[in-house]
Design an enzyme around this catalytic site. Sequence first.
Site, PDB file in Angstrom:
ATOM      1  N   HIS A 124       0.851  -1.187   0.000  1.00 39.30           N
ATOM      2  CA  HIS A 124       0.000   0.000   0.000  1.00 39.30           C
ATOM      3  C   HIS A 124       0.888   1.238   0.000  1.00 39.30           C
ATOM      4  O   HIS A 124       0.646   2.173  -0.751  1.00 39.30           O
ATOM      5  CB  HIS A 124      -0.929  -0.019   1.208  1.00 39.30           C
ATOM      6  CG  HIS A 124      -1.981   1.033   1.182  1.00 39.30           C
ATOM      7  ND1 HIS A 124      -2.825   1.225   0.116  1.00 39.30           N
ATOM      8  CD2 HIS A 124      -2.333   1.978   2.097  1.00 39.30           C
ATOM      9  CE1 HIS A 124      -3.653   2.224   0.368  1.00 39.30           C
ATOM     10  NE2 HIS A 124      -3.366   2.707   1.563  1.00 39.30           N
TER      11      HIS A 124
ATOM     12  N   GLU B  88       2.471  -0.907   8.104  1.00 33.71           N
ATOM     13  CA  GLU B  88       2.418  -1.955   7.082  1.00 33.71           C
ATOM     14  C   GLU B  88       3.667  -2.828   7.171  1.00 33.71           C
ATOM     15  O   GLU B  88       3.587  -4.060   7.050  1.00 33.71           O
ATOM     16  CB  GLU B  88       2.292  -1.360   5.685  1.00 33.71           C
ATOM     17  CG  GLU B  88       2.149  -2.428   4.597  1.00 33.71           C
ATOM     18  CD  GLU B  88       1.877  -1.875   3.218  1.00 33.71           C
ATOM     19  OE1 GLU B  88       1.506  -2.666   2.326  1.00 33.71           O
ATOM     20  OE2 GLU B  88       2.019  -0.652   3.016  1.00 33.71           O
TER      21      GLU B  88
END
Length: 424
Positions: free
Chosen positions: A313, A324
Amino acid sequence: MKTSKRENTPSQRRVVVTGLGAVTPLGNTVDATWKNLCLGKSGIGKITKFDSKGFETKIAGELKNFDPLTVVNKKELRRLDNFIIYAIAASQMAIADAKLLIHNKNAERTGVILGSAIGGLTTMEKEKESILHGGPRKMSPFAIPAVLANLGAGHISIRCGAKGPINCTVTACSSGTNSIGDAARTIAGNYADVMIAGGVDAAITPLCIGGFNAMRAISVKNDPPEKASRPFDRMRDGFVVGEGCGVVILEALTTALERGARIYAELVGYGSTSDAYHMAAPPPGHEGAARCIQAALEDAGMDPSDIDYINAHGTSTQLNDLYETQAIKKVFGEHAVTLAISSTKSMTGHLLGGAGGLEAIIAVKSIYEGIIPPTINLDYPDPECDLDYVPHTARKKKISTAMSNTFGFGGVNAVLIFKNFNER
């Protein structure tokens, strides 16, 4: 722990990718976009769609040299929002790439799911100006149909004659990924044989840029524009808004084989979860993302060690990039350091609802071409983001499986896994 392989029952048909279409800040075709991604070029520049004087952010990832009259006629151009035009362009490209013919015999088994986070924001702002300066009688009778987010899917369906399931997934930045995943499940569940799926947004407008500035979510590093999006770099200060559309053609394997279609890859896993934590911020460690990655792996019947590449992402925001990374470490363990990971948002900016469609295409192309696009602008690596983000330069590598991550406002997480079809 080894995940158990789901049964390949008639209600869980195999799904493959047979067509790709995209219009992006890096090019108005998939080939042009892919070429520039692999060259590490940036599609981010000064905003030209409106006068950005007075705005903190003066940069965005706009489409360049895109002629809408190659897609619609002059009358339609006045009636349709940009997001609809982009959706038509990318879908027509994907249908042509798949050599898909929709006719009376298969129309009712062909559907469309196209996600959009924002819909027709350009039209909304324009029509508000019409009211302010001329009163409500100055509004276009086509204003509402141009604003509705589902009209991207609607116009695709009308133009190509797809009479099967139609939907619009509105899950912020996960819209495109959820659309593709839901479309795959529509085919797997035998509700359709072919689905046109992806995501689109065209929201480079004063309201969008001003709103994200107010949230302190987007970069204000205006000079030079091409350096502003810098995922996993300690100098990152927010994402860069982009625009565009990415569309894939999904088919039941049996349907694709019967018509002799070229198969780019197989879609083997899909995960979707909620953080249930915050309107915009991910939770520490991004446990919702970790659960989503794990769900996609379980859906595919794969171990973490089976994944070769992750299109992250990677928004270039402080929390997303860190969390993340932590989520990847949690799920992949020791394999995390051997994974190739890149954020192509470093070059395209963040296409919002269109991101998942484009990044699914990038994951598929990485398998098909054996090339991993880089993360550019990773000049000062964040010491807490310490994985292999393929910095600066594309990498040639055989990719058997690729994962695409997307996470959105409202705590939405969506993950897709694609596999080399010839290796199954």
